[in-house]
Design a protein around this motif. Structure first.
Motif, PDB file in Angstrom:
ATOM      1  N   GLU A 135       0.830  -1.208   0.000  1.00 19.30           N
ATOM      2  CA  GLU A 135       0.000   0.000   0.000  1.00 19.30           C
ATOM      3  C   GLU A 135       0.865   1.259   0.000  1.00 19.30           C
ATOM      4  O   GLU A 135       0.613   2.207  -0.758  1.00 19.30           O
ATOM      5  N   LEU A 136       1.911   1.280   0.832  1.00 20.98           N
ATOM      6  CA  LEU A 136       2.808   2.441   0.879  1.00 20.98           C
ATOM      7  C   LEU A 136       3.565   2.605  -0.435  1.00 20.98           C
ATOM      8  O   LEU A 136       3.737   3.733  -0.926  1.00 20.98           O
ATOM      9  N   ILE A 137       3.999   1.499  -1.010  1.00 26.74           N
ATOM     10  CA  ILE A 137       4.713   1.560  -2.290  1.00 26.74           C
ATOM     11  C   ILE A 137       3.777   2.068  -3.385  1.00 26.74           C
ATOM     12  O   ILE A 137       4.149   2.936  -4.183  1.00 26.74           O
ATOM     13  N   ARG A 138       2.555   1.544  -3.412  1.00 28.24           N
ATOM     14  CA  ARG A 138       1.575   1.970  -4.422  1.00 28.24           C
ATOM     15  C   ARG A 138       1.324   3.480  -4.323  1.00 28.24           C
ATOM     16  O   ARG A 138       1.302   4.189  -5.331  1.00 28.24           O
ATOM     17  N   LYS A 139       1.151   3.968  -3.111  1.00 28.32           N
ATOM     18  CA  LYS A 139       0.936   5.411  -2.930  1.00 28.32           C
ATOM     19  C   LYS A 139       2.149   6.205  -3.417  1.00 28.32           C
ATOM     20  O   LYS A 139       1.999   7.257  -4.047  1.00 28.32           O
ATOM     21  N   GLY A 140       3.335   5.683  -3.109  1.00 30.38           N
ATOM     22  CA  GLY A 140       4.555   6.359  -3.564  1.00 30.38           C
ATOM     23  C   GLY A 140       4.701   6.336  -5.072  1.00 30.38           C
ATOM     24  O   GLY A 140       5.181   7.302  -5.676  1.00 30.38           O
ATOM     25  N   GLN A 141       4.286   5.249  -5.707  1.00 29.67           N
ATOM     26  CA  GLN A 141       4.335   5.178  -7.167  1.00 29.67           C
ATOM     27  C   GLN A 141       3.314   6.129  -7.777  1.00 29.67           C
ATOM     28  O   GLN A 141       3.603   6.812  -8.762  1.00 29.67           O
ATOM     29  N   GLY A 144       4.502   9.669  -7.651  1.00 31.41           N
ATOM     30  CA  GLY A 144       5.738   9.936  -8.375  1.00 31.41           C
ATOM     31  C   GLY A 144       6.981   9.849  -7.495  1.00 31.41           C
ATOM     32  O   GLY A 144       8.098  10.091  -7.968  1.00 31.41           O
ATOM     33  N   GLU A 145       6.805   9.509  -6.232  1.00 28.46           N
ATOM     34  CA  GLU A 145       7.957   9.351  -5.328  1.00 28.46           C
ATOM     35  C   GLU A 145       8.837   8.175  -5.744  1.00 28.46           C
ATOM     36  O   GLU A 145      10.050   8.231  -5.612  1.00 28.46           O
ATOM     37  N   PHE A 146       8.193   7.085  -6.201  1.00 32.74           N
ATOM     38  CA  PHE A 146       8.903   5.866  -6.568  1.00 32.74           C
ATOM     39  C   PHE A 146       8.668   5.551  -8.035  1.00 32.74           C
ATOM     40  O   PHE A 146       7.656   5.942  -8.628  1.00 32.74           O
ATOM     41  N   SER A 147       9.569   4.788  -8.597  1.00 25.27           N
ATOM     42  CA  SER A 147       9.455   4.329  -9.978  1.00 25.27           C
ATOM     43  C   SER A 147       8.322   3.313 -10.098  1.00 25.27           C
ATOM     44  O   SER A 147       7.994   2.616  -9.147  1.00 25.27           O
ATOM     45  N   ASN A 148       7.760   3.219 -11.279  1.00 21.80           N
ATOM     46  CA  ASN A 148       6.718   2.228 -11.576  1.00 21.80           C
ATOM     47  C   ASN A 148       7.275   1.013 -12.313  1.00 21.80           C
ATOM     48  O   ASN A 148       6.520   0.175 -12.778  1.00 21.80           O
ATOM     49  N   SER A 149       8.595   0.912 -12.419  1.00 20.24           N
ATOM     50  CA  SER A 149       9.175  -0.149 -13.251  1.00 20.24           C
ATOM     51  C   SER A 149       9.028  -1.538 -12.634  1.00 20.24           C
ATOM     52  O   SER A 149       9.049  -2.531 -13.351  1.00 20.24           O
ATOM     53  N   LEU A 150       8.851  -1.627 -11.326  1.00 21.27           N
ATOM     54  CA  LEU A 150       8.647  -2.921 -10.654  1.00 21.27           C
ATOM     55  C   LEU A 150       7.275  -2.935  -9.996  1.00 21.27           C
ATOM     56  O   LEU A 150       6.772  -1.900  -9.567  1.00 21.27           O
TER      57      LEU A 150
END
Length: 192
Positions: A135-141, A144-150
């Motif tokens: 959930e935290l990663i999804r929000k970051g993606q 735009g905080e995190f990459s969407n490549s993975l």
């Protein structure tokens, strides 16, 4: 007329949680529990059942403790990156006045192969943490905080596995700066 309890059940559960966390299930005897909890053996059995039932209730108390800590820490974080950093720091630095490491990880290592209830509790806890990480990663993606490549699930699984290793190492004399470097390296995956 039934007797009233001369102790606070929640306080006793927290003491049991800490003792099981420090010593493990097998090493903790009924005599250890009676002495550490400050209650009579009969009261222990009458209130909590046998050692195994007390252990499972202590595990539930630990789950509630962790959920409260995670909720507060994540609520205070300003971003997904800060929330994930909080979780890693929490795993490494431990908990105020609590043993290092993690009761769920200890339980999984010690009991999961031969105790279905312990295995179920550990597995449920691990799945809940992976869902939180995803959930935290999804929000970051999405922000735009995190990459969407993975994918979020794959990243959550990887970060969770790293956290399990860190919780094991936190029980040793491993240098905390090394543990923070491991966390930093794991978090780099979010930017690839």
């Amino acid at each position: 007329m039934p007797r009233t309890k001369e102790f606070d059940v929640n306080e006793v559960l927290l003491k049991a949680m800490q003792l099981f966390w420090e010593q493990g299930y097998e090493k903790t005897s009924i005599n250890d529990l009676v002495e550490h909890l400050g209650i009579h053996r009969r009261s222990l059995y009458d209130t909590f059942g046998d050692k195994h039932q007390l252990f499972l209730q202590a595990v539930e108390a630990y789950k509630n403790f962790l959920e409260g800590q995670f909720e507060r820490g994540i609520a205070d974080a300003g971003s997904s990156k800060q929330a994930l950093r909080f979780l890693f720091d929490f795993m490494i630095e431990g908990y105020e006045n609590k043993p290092p490491g993690c009761l769920f990880v200890n339980m999984a290592v010690e009991l999961a192969l031969r105790d279905q209830e312990a295995d179920a509790h550990a597995g449920e806890s691990f799945e809940e943490l992976e869902r939180l990480l995803a959930e935290l990663i999804r929000k970051g993606q999405e922000s735009g905080e995190f990459s969407n490549s993975l994918g979020t699930e794959e990243l959550a699984e990887n970060l969770h596995t790293t956290m399990i290793g860190l919780r094991v190492l936190a029980r040793t004399s491993a240098d905390r700066s090394k543990l923070h470097r491991i966390a930093d390296t794991a978090l780099l995956l979010l930017y690839k």
